[in-house]
Motif scaffolding. Structure first.
Motif, PDB file in Angstrom:
ATOM      1  N   THR A 122      35.965  39.507  31.851  1.00  0.00           N
ATOM      2  CA  THR A 122      35.296  40.400  32.795  1.00  0.00           C
ATOM      3  C   THR A 122      34.211  39.643  33.542  1.00  0.00           C
ATOM      4  N   ASP A 123      34.205  39.742  34.854  1.00  0.00           N
ATOM      5  CA  ASP A 123      33.140  39.131  35.650  1.00  0.00           C
ATOM      6  C   ASP A 123      32.693  40.091  36.738  1.00  0.00           C
ATOM      7  N   THR A 124      31.389  40.141  36.929  1.00  0.00           N
ATOM      8  CA  THR A 124      30.800  40.979  37.967  1.00  0.00           C
ATOM      9  C   THR A 124      30.257  40.104  39.089  1.00  0.00           C
ATOM     10  N   LEU A 125      30.497  40.515  40.320  1.00  0.00           N
ATOM     11  CA  LEU A 125      29.863  39.876  41.473  1.00  0.00           C
ATOM     12  C   LEU A 125      28.931  40.894  42.136  1.00  0.00           C
ATOM     13  N   VAL A 126      27.669  40.541  42.258  1.00  0.00           N
ATOM     14  CA  VAL A 126      26.686  41.415  42.898  1.00  0.00           C
ATOM     15  C   VAL A 126      26.321  40.820  44.258  1.00  0.00           C
ATOM     16  N   ALA A 127      26.345  41.650  45.298  1.00  0.00           N
ATOM     17  CA  ALA A 127      26.002  41.182  46.649  1.00  0.00           C
ATOM     18  C   ALA A 127      24.585  40.635  46.665  1.00  0.00           C
ATOM     19  N   ALA A 133      36.631  47.513  39.457  1.00  0.00           N
ATOM     20  CA  ALA A 133      35.600  48.533  39.663  1.00  0.00           C
ATOM     21  C   ALA A 133      34.783  48.133  40.872  1.00  0.00           C
ATOM     22  N   LEU A 134      34.855  48.968  41.902  1.00  0.00           N
ATOM     23  CA  LEU A 134      34.221  48.647  43.183  1.00  0.00           C
ATOM     24  C   LEU A 134      33.112  49.655  43.446  1.00  0.00           C
ATOM     25  N   THR A 135      31.887  49.159  43.578  1.00  0.00           N
ATOM     26  CA  THR A 135      30.767  50.023  43.939  1.00  0.00           C
ATOM     27  C   THR A 135      30.355  49.695  45.368  1.00  0.00           C
ATOM     28  N   LEU A 136      30.397  50.713  46.218  1.00  0.00           N
ATOM     29  CA  LEU A 136      30.192  50.539  47.660  1.00  0.00           C
ATOM     30  C   LEU A 136      29.064  51.429  48.142  1.00  0.00           C
ATOM     31  N   PRO A 137      28.222  50.916  49.029  1.00  0.00           N
ATOM     32  CA  PRO A 137      27.154  51.773  49.573  1.00  0.00           C
ATOM     33  C   PRO A 137      27.709  52.890  50.459  1.00  0.00           C
ATOM     34  N   ASP A 138      28.794  52.622  51.174  1.00  0.00           N
ATOM     35  CA  ASP A 138      29.433  53.642  52.003  1.00  0.00           C
ATOM     36  C   ASP A 138      30.876  53.226  52.268  1.00  0.00           C
ATOM     37  N   ILE A 139      31.623  54.142  52.855  1.00  0.00           N
ATOM     38  CA  ILE A 139      33.040  53.856  53.107  1.00  0.00           C
ATOM     39  C   ILE A 139      33.198  53.304  54.510  1.00  0.00           C
ATOM     40  N   ASP A 140      33.759  52.109  54.620  1.00  0.00           N
ATOM     41  CA  ASP A 140      34.045  51.501  55.912  1.00  0.00           C
ATOM     42  C   ASP A 140      35.503  51.052  55.835  1.00  0.00           C
ATOM     43  N   THR A 176      33.233  44.596  39.738  1.00  0.00           N
ATOM     44  CA  THR A 176      33.513  44.107  38.385  1.00  0.00           C
ATOM     45  C   THR A 176      35.020  44.122  38.183  1.00  0.00           C
ATOM     46  N   VAL A 177      35.561  42.966  37.821  1.00  0.00           N
ATOM     47  CA  VAL A 177      36.993  42.866  37.564  1.00  0.00           C
ATOM     48  C   VAL A 177      37.206  42.499  36.097  1.00  0.00           C
ATOM     49  N   VAL A 221      36.541  47.075  23.807  1.00  0.00           N
ATOM     50  CA  VAL A 221      35.838  47.336  25.066  1.00  0.00           C
ATOM     51  C   VAL A 221      35.222  46.053  25.610  1.00  0.00           C
ATOM     52  N   SER A 222      35.189  45.961  26.942  1.00  0.00           N
ATOM     53  CA  SER A 222      34.471  44.909  27.659  1.00  0.00           C
ATOM     54  C   SER A 222      33.385  45.600  28.463  1.00  0.00           C
ATOM     55  N   LEU A 223      32.198  45.007  28.499  1.00  0.00           N
ATOM     56  CA  LEU A 223      31.053  45.686  29.087  1.00  0.00           C
ATOM     57  C   LEU A 223      30.370  44.800  30.122  1.00  0.00           C
ATOM     58  N   ALA A 224      30.364  45.246  31.367  1.00  0.00           N
ATOM     59  CA  ALA A 224      29.653  44.523  32.427  1.00  0.00           C
ATOM     60  C   ALA A 224      28.380  45.282  32.736  1.00  0.00           C
TER      61      ALA A 224
END
Lengths: 325, 325
Positions: free
Chosen positions: A44-49, A87-94, A129-130, B84-87
């Motif tokens: 699992t890896d997260t990329l934060v803008a 898992a995609l977290t978006l500020p708004d839909i574009d 997060t993928v 479970v995997s936790l980000a």
């Protein structure tokens, strides 16, 4: 509901349909059927803008990178990639942003026959997060802990290019126009060494992917295996753009310290060098021997066969100044 | 590096050591070994601070909830939770916060014998993405799509309590002191109906967990199965706190519309009712028959056997005003 339908449409429009996916996107869970006598590798890896990629990174690059960094972890274990959850977290839909992001995700998934099996879309500051999963036949994985003193240290590809691109974006260095496109690509569209990782199952005693930087990641192998290592600076495979831009001494520093290259770093016994080199050549991957492991418990460097001190401070999260904020 | 060591220490201090985890936290990937003739169920849910939980939620509740909502998805498929995997994305490092968060995570993991096998810790606005995996013997999963007209609709536990707690926090209603603790617990520490889900493998024709609200989640079953449904309002299992606080009519609305209860909603044939009721009683779960499926393709409600209109607008992400921001 319209927005949801939009996202759903893009995420379910993938071409890959694996036979081992019994139930894909659309229920409470996906169901997959692992092969017999296979371990499942999970990462699992997260990329934060603004932390893991500059804020003005193209959505296509963000999509590519979010998958690539996870496939790179699978590669470092020798796993064959199979399924991803996103898992995609978006500020708004574009709509255009999502379309481009999905292109980046699915181009890579199609290339490696990886199926998106689920995920979540939520509202909030941009981050991805993928969780990627792959398969490895029993007893064939490559860990960080199998290296021994005397073995040889190799990397795939070239190193330092992604860090150079980042410094260029940050205005710290000025890369010549002729190199800019190539260097930007190294940062935005890293290549996960998936086939190399699988070819290394039979040969490597340890492996890791270069995400934090050569010294920092080598330190993980040394720590897990209880060994030390010497890096031969003259042997490091540097992109021409790197030494041309900053000079050879600074180039060594950037190659030692810079992260985000996603090349594989691995160790091989003397007896397995020829077999490994042949196997890797067949996967189309350039490899370079960059040093040797020893019993010192430390990481040292030499240049022209003389010891040189390294002054490396590798990237870590939660520093006061994140690298590309 | 100190901060990382801190986090690593907390996350590796778990008690659960499953035999099917071949390699846990600490390498590029975890390696797990699924049982023979088992599907792996995979689900991913993200919780964003201020969107999925109020900003002042306790770290222990956040830890609990981030695991529970995912176990709830596994339960809805009939899966036995395994890994479970936790980000975790955190604005800064607060040792006490992490300690409490881990208590919430591990209390639940220990209860269900679930092992944390990896994840990622990054810097950024607070959010948590969990990927949970479970195992289901071949051909025994429960999907959303197996329901047929004429079957009976059941829920576990009580519904509407979490939504009431949220309205209380938002100042929209005032829950009496004697109910406040119980109601807060329903929102902060939802119970994933894991044993009920597994007991339902033999009996339920469809199932879903109630995260978006009764009507919204029932609509998913109806859509996937090609059926309609009638909900008998008088039969809904409401917490005493709900009707006492808002009156019975508003209580129905909240029970139909409110999310976050994480009870299971499922369908059973006439022939399987007795068997299912016995099996569920053995798991200690209260269940209630709340209606019946039909061929109308619509969701209707009745009260005292007379049709009543529903005016429900279920929660969705990307609305202009997130529910608890």
């Amino acid at each position: 509901m319209k927005e949801f339908e939009l996202i759903r449409r893009y995420f379910t429009e993938q071409i890959v349909k694996r036979k081992d996916v019994y139930l894909g996107i659309g229920d409470d869970c996906a169901l997959v059927t692992p092969g017999e006598r296979q371990h499942i590798a999970v990462t699992t890896d997260t990329l934060v803008a603004g932390v893991h990629f500059p804020l003005n990174t193209s959505p296509r690059a963000i999509g590519h990178k979010s998958i690539a960094v996870n496939l790179s972890d699978l590669a470092a274990m020798g796993a064959e990639p199979s399924w991803v959850s996103l898992a995609l977290t978006l500020p708004d839909i574009d709509e255009n942003w999502i379309k481009e992001f999905c292109l980046g995700v699915f181009d890579l998934c199609e290339f490696y026959n990886v199926q998106l099996i689920g995920g979540d879309t939520t509202q909030g500051p941009l981050s991805i997060t993928v969780t990627a999963q792959g398969q490895i036949p029993f007893e064939q994985h490559i860990s960080r802990s199998g290296a021994k003193a005397g073995e040889w240290l190799y990397v795939t590809g070239e190193i330092g290019g992604a860090a150079l691109a980042l410094q260029h974006i940050q205005g710290k260095v000025k890369v010549a126009a002729k190199y800019q496109q190539e260097i930007q690509k190294r940062l935005d569209f890293p290549i996960a060494r998936v086939l190399a990782g699988q070819a290394l199952r039979k040969y490597a005693t340890s492996a890791i992917d270069l995400s934090d930087g050569l010294v920092a990641d080598l330190a993980h192998i040394c720590h897990a295996s209880g060994v030390g290592a010497n890096i031969v600076l003259d042997a490091l495979p540097l992109p021409a753009a790197l030494s041309d831009t900053v000079g050879i001494d600074a180039a060594y520093d950037i190659a030692l310290e810079g992260g985000d290259d996603y090349e594989l770093l691995f160790s091989v016994t003397e007896d397995n060098r020829v077999g490994m080199e042949t196997a890797l050549a067949n996967t189309g991957n350039k490899i370079t021997c960059i040093g040797q492991l020893n019993g010192s418990g430390k990481i040292t460097t030499t240049l022209n066969k003389k010891a040189v001190n390294i002054k490396v401070q590798s990237y870590q999260h939660f520093s006061d100044t994140p690298p590309n904020k």
